[in-house]
Design an enzyme around this catalytic site. Structure first.
Site, PDB file in Angstrom:
ATOM      1  N   LEU A 126     -14.021 -10.244   4.872  1.00 15.30           N
ATOM      2  CA  LEU A 126     -14.644 -10.412   3.558  1.00 15.30           C
ATOM      3  C   LEU A 126     -14.072 -11.652   2.850  1.00 15.30           C
ATOM      4  CD1 LEU A 126     -16.492  -8.987   1.374  1.00 15.30           C
ATOM      5  CD2 LEU A 126     -14.436  -7.843   0.568  1.00 15.30           C
ATOM      6  N   ASP A 241     -13.421   2.140  -0.002  1.00 16.20           N
ATOM      7  CA  ASP A 241     -13.114   3.487  -0.526  1.00 16.20           C
ATOM      8  C   ASP A 241     -12.454   4.347   0.563  1.00 16.20           C
ATOM      9  OD1 ASP A 241     -14.155   2.996  -3.005  1.00 16.20           O
ATOM     10  OD2 ASP A 241     -16.049   4.070  -2.673  1.00 16.20           O
ATOM     11  N   GLN A 280      27.248   9.484  -8.375  1.00 14.03           N
ATOM     12  CA  GLN A 280      26.020   9.948  -9.033  1.00 14.03           C
ATOM     13  C   GLN A 280      24.931   8.882  -9.134  1.00 14.03           C
ATOM     14  OE1 GLN A 280      27.130  11.798 -12.730  1.00 14.03           O
ATOM     15  NE2 GLN A 280      27.727  13.704 -11.718  1.00 14.03           N
ATOM     16  N   GLU A 367      -6.544  -5.411   0.736  1.00  9.52           N
ATOM     17  CA  GLU A 367      -7.620  -4.446   0.426  1.00  9.52           C
ATOM     18  C   GLU A 367      -7.792  -4.274  -1.090  1.00  9.52           C
ATOM     19  OE1 GLU A 367      -8.398  -1.216   2.977  1.00  9.52           O
ATOM     20  OE2 GLU A 367      -7.520  -2.231   4.706  1.00  9.52           O
ATOM     21  N   GLY A 368      -7.606  -5.368  -1.797  1.00 12.52           N
ATOM     22  CA  GLY A 368      -7.690  -5.372  -3.265  1.00 12.52           C
ATOM     23  C   GLY A 368      -6.294  -5.254  -3.836  1.00 12.52           C
TER      24      GLY A 368
END
Ligand SMILES: Cc1cc2nc3c(=O)[nH]c(=O)nc-3n(C[C@H](O)[C@H](O)[C@H](O)COP(=O)(O)OP(=O)(O)OC[C@H]3O[C@@H](n4cnc5c(N)ncnc54)[C@H](O)[C@@H]3O)c2cc1C
Length: 387
Positions: A126, A241, A280, A367-368
């Site tokens: 793309l 998606d 800790q 992918e974005g």
């Protein structure tokens, strides 16, 4: 299935197989793959031998049952030890989805069995130099000429460039139009006029190829059009998606791998008279890392189940973007903290956490980008609110 483990017995069995392969066969190769930057064909062969490409394909096409959830689990398990290897499966899904979602029976018959066996690798093309987040700005064109299409232009940053046999390519059949002028095509690697250009050196996932594609009067059969002319952009988004969760799975694997390593290290490294895990400030970091992995995985598996149950449209778009956004942010934070837990050793190539940190960064970009995921989530929220 139990509250603690949402997978069925059969799904747990597949996860066990992938986990064992990851630990025994992939982990010993991970540092070498990163150092050499060479595409790991031996890992592809391992995935073929164990039918792992088949997890994402229907039995009808030679797969073992098309489960989105189990594809995600497999990507996750591989990425726990080697994100480049996890990406091989995630990209096979990304590159095949166009044919699965929009292919005619004849196209499915032609391409899917060889993708299901792993004989062929796939790619999704793309992005272009002037169009990443803004895909409507693409300049590659496709012109119908008799019973062929002729493609001209180029793509950039394409995963599996040079190793894939089939590329799902998006091009403008009507350059005057924005999104509505885009169509999708299957371009086979031996198509006349198709060439792979420069393979990019990069920060992480070094064994995965990322490269340029050139189309110079590239001729493909008209029967390689996926769906109808002008429907390519919608298809590109429907694919994302379903593929973004694959990147979320890669991210969860990376985060889990880094957490496991940091916990083990914190048990044995002693400072000021006790293991650092008992200080800790370190204990708090380990707790946050493990909590991140657990919450990210829950969101990831939820999306996997949604896809398997056939949820589509706005709800899937929103949850899939959330999974990609959240899991990748967790991966970046957790791998950075893992380096911190190991102190100076974490910064050294001798330990795997610096590689995990470098590999994690890409999950926030491809992918974005995560800025785009936030825009997508907000857009879907506002749409739902209006409705
Ligand atoms: C290793 C790698 C593998 C890849 N694999 C593939 C592949 O297989 N197939 C493929 O098609 N592509 C692939 N890509 C391309 C990737 O999807 C794009 O790089 C990504 O979508 C971003 O596009 P861009 O690089 O053009 O950045 P740009 O779109 O130029 O964005 C630059 C910055 O601006 C921000 N930005 C842009 N627009 C907005 C906006 N509207 N609002 C807020 N912020 C915005 C972005 O978030 C980013 O921070 C890959 C990229 C890499 C690095």
């Amino acid at each position: 299935m139990s509250a603690l483990d949402p997978l069925s017995d059969e799904q747990r069995e597949i996860r066990g197989l992938v986990r064992a392969l990851a630990r025994e066969r992939v982990a010993p190769r991970a540092a070498e793959i990163d150092a050499s930057g060479e595409f790991p064909w031996d890992i592809v062969e391992l995935l073929r031998e164990n039918d792992l490409f088949g997890v994402m394909f229907d039995e009808e096409y030679g797969g073992i049952g098309a489960s989105a959830l189990m594809t995600l689990v497999s990507v996750e398990e591989l990425s726990t030890v080697c994100a480049t290897s996890g990406l091989i499966l995630a990209t096979q899904e990304l590159g095949s989805l166009g044919i699965k979602l929009a292919g005619t029976p004849e196209q499915k018959e032609r391409f899917l069995p060889r993708l299901a066996s792993g004989e062929w690798l796939a790619a999704y093309a793309l992005t272009e130099p002037g169009s990443g987040s803004d895909s409507a700005a693409m300049r590659t064109t496709a012109r119908r000429d008799g019973d062929e299409y002729v493609l001209d232009g180029g793509k950039r940053f394409i995963t599996n460039a040079g190793v894939a046999s089939v590329y799902v390519v998006f091009a403008k059949t009507d350059p005057e139009l924005g999104h509505d002028g885009i169509s999708a095509f299957v371009v086979e690697a031996d198509a006349p006029g198709f060439q792979v250009g420069r393979i990019e050196p990069k920060l992480g996932i070094k064994g995965s190829t990322t490269g340029e594609l050139f189309f110079d009067g590239c001729r493909i059969p008209a029967s390689n059009l996926l769906g109808a002319e002008g429907e390519g952009f919608k298809l590109a988004m429907r694919i994302l998606d379903r593929s973004r969760p694959g990147i979320a799975a890669q991210a969860v694997g990376l985060a889990q791998g880094a957490t496991d390593y940091a916990v083990e290290y914190a048990k044995t490294r002693v400072t000021m008279g006790k293991p650092i895990g008992e200080h800790q400030l370190i204990a708090g970091m380990l707790a946050d890392m493990a909590t991140g992995c657990e919450t990210a995985r829950n969101l990831l598996y939820k999306v996997g189940r949604m896809i398997d149950e056939g949820v589509d449209g706005s709800e899937l778009t929103r949850l899939s973007a959330m999974a990609k956004l959240y899991c990748s942010d967790v991966a970046m934070r957790v791998t950075t903290d893992a380096v911190q837990v190991l102190g100076g050793y974490g910064y050294m190539k001798e330990y795997p956490v610096e590689r995990m940190l470098r590999d994690a960064k890409i999950t926030q970009i491809y992918e974005g980008t995560n800025q785009i995921q936030r825009l997508v989530i907000a857009r879907e929220l506002l749409k739902a609110h209006d409705a």
